[in-house]
Write a protein that holds these residues in place. Sequence first.
Motif, PDB file in Angstrom:
ATOM      1  N   ARG A  52       7.796  16.913  13.665  1.00  0.00           N
ATOM      2  CA  ARG A  52       7.438  17.544  12.391  1.00  0.00           C
ATOM      3  C   ARG A  52       7.964  16.723  11.231  1.00  0.00           C
ATOM      4  O   ARG A  52       8.891  15.933  11.378  1.00  0.00           O
ATOM      5  N   TRP A  53       7.399  16.949  10.047  1.00  0.00           N
ATOM      6  CA  TRP A  53       7.915  16.320   8.836  1.00  0.00           C
ATOM      7  C   TRP A  53       9.292  16.887   8.541  1.00  0.00           C
ATOM      8  O   TRP A  53       9.550  18.060   8.784  1.00  0.00           O
ATOM      9  N   THR A  54      10.177  16.081   7.980  1.00  0.00           N
ATOM     10  CA  THR A  54      11.507  16.561   7.623  1.00  0.00           C
ATOM     11  C   THR A  54      11.518  16.979   6.162  1.00  0.00           C
ATOM     12  O   THR A  54      10.629  16.613   5.383  1.00  0.00           O
ATOM     13  N   GLU A  55      12.543  17.725   5.790  1.00  0.00           N
ATOM     14  CA  GLU A  55      12.674  18.151   4.401  1.00  0.00           C
ATOM     15  C   GLU A  55      12.845  16.935   3.484  1.00  0.00           C
ATOM     16  O   GLU A  55      12.302  16.897   2.382  1.00  0.00           O
ATOM     17  N   LYS A  56      13.577  15.925   3.959  1.00  0.00           N
ATOM     18  CA  LYS A  56      13.778  14.704   3.165  1.00  0.00           C
ATOM     19  C   LYS A  56      12.438  14.002   2.904  1.00  0.00           C
ATOM     20  O   LYS A  56      12.162  13.565   1.778  1.00  0.00           O
ATOM     21  N   GLU A  57      11.597  13.916   3.936  1.00  0.00           N
ATOM     22  CA  GLU A  57      10.286  13.289   3.770  1.00  0.00           C
ATOM     23  C   GLU A  57       9.428  14.069   2.781  1.00  0.00           C
ATOM     24  O   GLU A  57       8.715  13.487   1.965  1.00  0.00           O
ATOM     25  N   ARG A  58       9.510  15.406   2.847  1.00  0.00           N
ATOM     26  CA  ARG A  58       8.748  16.225   1.903  1.00  0.00           C
ATOM     27  C   ARG A  58       9.227  16.005   0.475  1.00  0.00           C
ATOM     28  O   ARG A  58       8.432  15.849  -0.442  1.00  0.00           O
ATOM     29  N   LEU A  59      10.553  15.973   0.267  1.00  0.00           N
ATOM     30  CA  LEU A  59      11.078  15.763  -1.083  1.00  0.00           C
ATOM     31  C   LEU A  59      10.663  14.409  -1.638  1.00  0.00           C
ATOM     32  O   LEU A  59      10.326  14.288  -2.819  1.00  0.00           O
ATOM     33  N   GLU A  60      10.659  13.386  -0.793  1.00  0.00           N
ATOM     34  CA  GLU A  60      10.207  12.057  -1.218  1.00  0.00           C
ATOM     35  C   GLU A  60       8.721  12.087  -1.581  1.00  0.00           C
ATOM     36  O   GLU A  60       8.300  11.486  -2.572  1.00  0.00           O
ATOM     37  N   ASP A  61       7.933  12.797  -0.778  1.00  0.00           N
ATOM     38  CA  ASP A  61       6.503  12.932  -1.041  1.00  0.00           C
ATOM     39  C   ASP A  61       6.261  13.662  -2.362  1.00  0.00           C
ATOM     40  O   ASP A  61       5.433  13.245  -3.175  1.00  0.00           O
ATOM     41  N   GLU A  62       6.984  14.758  -2.583  1.00  0.00           N
ATOM     42  CA  GLU A  62       6.875  15.509  -3.838  1.00  0.00           C
ATOM     43  C   GLU A  62       7.205  14.625  -5.029  1.00  0.00           C
ATOM     44  O   GLU A  62       6.497  14.632  -6.037  1.00  0.00           O
ATOM     45  N   ALA A  63       8.294  13.874  -4.907  1.00  0.00           N
ATOM     46  CA  ALA A  63       8.735  13.016  -6.007  1.00  0.00           C
ATOM     47  C   ALA A  63       7.689  11.956  -6.336  1.00  0.00           C
ATOM     48  O   ALA A  63       7.399  11.700  -7.510  1.00  0.00           O
ATOM     49  N   ARG A  64       7.110  11.361  -5.314  1.00  0.00           N
ATOM     50  CA  ARG A  64       6.116  10.309  -5.560  1.00  0.00           C
ATOM     51  C   ARG A  64       4.814  10.881  -6.100  1.00  0.00           C
ATOM     52  O   ARG A  64       4.157  10.245  -6.918  1.00  0.00           O
ATOM     53  N   LEU A  65       4.424  12.085  -5.637  1.00  0.00           N
ATOM     54  CA  LEU A  65       3.211  12.709  -6.167  1.00  0.00           C
ATOM     55  C   LEU A  65       3.370  13.068  -7.640  1.00  0.00           C
ATOM     56  O   LEU A  65       2.473  12.844  -8.439  1.00  0.00           O
ATOM     57  N   SER A  66       4.514  13.625  -7.991  1.00  0.00           N
ATOM     58  CA  SER A  66       4.704  14.067  -9.370  1.00  0.00           C
ATOM     59  C   SER A  66       5.177  12.954 -10.298  1.00  0.00           C
ATOM     60  O   SER A  66       5.200  13.136 -11.513  1.00  0.00           O
ATOM     61  N   ALA A  67       5.536  11.789  -9.759  1.00  0.00           N
ATOM     62  CA  ALA A  67       6.020  10.676 -10.587  1.00  0.00           C
ATOM     63  C   ALA A  67       4.988  10.227 -11.610  1.00  0.00           C
ATOM     64  O   ALA A  67       5.345   9.769 -12.696  1.00  0.00           O
ATOM     65  N   VAL A  68       3.710  10.374 -11.282  1.00  0.00           N
ATOM     66  CA  VAL A  68       2.658   9.933 -12.200  1.00  0.00           C
ATOM     67  C   VAL A  68       2.766  10.638 -13.554  1.00  0.00           C
ATOM     68  O   VAL A  68       2.372  10.101 -14.578  1.00  0.00           O
ATOM     69  N   LEU A  69       3.349  11.827 -13.569  1.00  0.00           N
ATOM     70  CA  LEU A  69       3.477  12.584 -14.816  1.00  0.00           C
ATOM     71  C   LEU A  69       4.480  11.959 -15.772  1.00  0.00           C
ATOM     72  O   LEU A  69       4.448  12.223 -16.972  1.00  0.00           O
ATOM     73  N   SER A  70       5.361  11.114 -15.253  1.00  0.00           N
ATOM     74  CA  SER A  70       6.378  10.500 -16.118  1.00  0.00           C
ATOM     75  C   SER A  70       6.309   8.970 -16.096  1.00  0.00           C
ATOM     76  O   SER A  70       7.272   8.311 -16.441  1.00  0.00           O
ATOM     77  N   PHE A  71       5.171   8.415 -15.692  1.00  0.00           N
ATOM     78  CA  PHE A  71       5.032   6.965 -15.690  1.00  0.00           C
ATOM     79  C   PHE A  71       5.185   6.400 -17.093  1.00  0.00           C
ATOM     80  O   PHE A  71       4.717   6.980 -18.065  1.00  0.00           O
ATOM     81  N   GLY A  72       5.817   5.244 -17.166  1.00  0.00           N
ATOM     82  CA  GLY A  72       5.962   4.522 -18.425  1.00  0.00           C
ATOM     83  C   GLY A  72       5.043   3.314 -18.445  1.00  0.00           C
ATOM     84  O   GLY A  72       4.252   3.081 -17.532  1.00  0.00           O
ATOM     85  N   TYR A  73       5.186   2.521 -19.480  1.00  0.00           N
ATOM     86  CA  TYR A  73       4.331   1.348 -19.677  1.00  0.00           C
ATOM     87  C   TYR A  73       4.356   0.420 -18.467  1.00  0.00           C
ATOM     88  O   TYR A  73       3.309  -0.021 -17.995  1.00  0.00           O
ATOM     89  N   GLU A  74       5.536   0.113 -17.953  1.00  0.00           N
ATOM     90  CA  GLU A  74       5.651  -0.832 -16.831  1.00  0.00           C
ATOM     91  C   GLU A  74       4.952  -0.318 -15.579  1.00  0.00           C
ATOM     92  O   GLU A  74       4.336  -1.094 -14.845  1.00  0.00           O
ATOM     93  N   ASP A  75       5.028   0.992 -15.333  1.00  0.00           N
ATOM     94  CA  ASP A  75       4.342   1.575 -14.177  1.00  0.00           C
ATOM     95  C   ASP A  75       2.832   1.428 -14.312  1.00  0.00           C
ATOM     96  O   ASP A  75       2.150   1.008 -13.382  1.00  0.00           O
ATOM     97  N   TRP A  76       2.301   1.774 -15.508  1.00  0.00           N
ATOM     98  CA  TRP A  76       0.858   1.675 -15.723  1.00  0.00           C
ATOM     99  C   TRP A  76       0.409   0.219 -15.707  1.00  0.00           C
ATOM    100  O   TRP A  76      -0.666  -0.097 -15.200  1.00  0.00           O
TER     101      TRP A  76
END
Length: 146
Positions: free
Chosen positions: A57-81
Motif C-alpha cells: 500500500r501507499w505510505t502516509e509519507k508518500e501521500r504527503l509528498e504527493d499532496e505537496a507536489r500537487l499543490s506546489a503549483v499554487l505557489s510557483f515562482g518565476y524560476e519554477d515557471w
Amino acid sequence: MNQVLFSETDSKGSEFTIQGDLEVISRDLGHLLNLEPDNEDYGINHVKKNDPWGDERWTEKERLEDEARLSAVLSFGYEDWFSIFNKITKKKNGTFAKNRVHVIHRGNTYAHYWEDSYGWNAPEVRIKSINDLTAIVSLDYVTEHY
C-alpha cells in the motif's frame, strides 16, 4: 478566468505566456488534500501501490509528498515557471508545438484502477500548448494505460 502566470519575450519579439486559473485548480485540489487514510474515494488505503492485486500500500509519507507536489503549483515562482517553460515542446521556429502536453505532476497515490479503461486514473497538473505562443495549466484526471 485564466491569468497570465508567466510571460517571456524571445529575441524575435514574440511574447510567450503560460496561463491558468489557480483558483479553479485550488478548488479542484481541495477535496484531495488532508484525507483520512481509509477515505473510500482517495484515502491512501483505497488502492494498492503497483497493481490491483499486490499487497503493498501507499505510505502516509508518500501521500504527503504527493499532496505537496500537487499543490506546489499554487505557489510557483518565476524560476519554477521558467523551468517549465523550457520543457514545453517547441517547433523548429522556436514557438510552442500546438496541443502538446507536459505533465508537471501526476498524483499516483490518488489513482483508481479502471477495469473498463485498462489503466489507472489519477489527477495530473499539466500544461498544454494551445497555440504558438500560449500554454494553459490545468488539473485533469487522466487514465494511464498499462
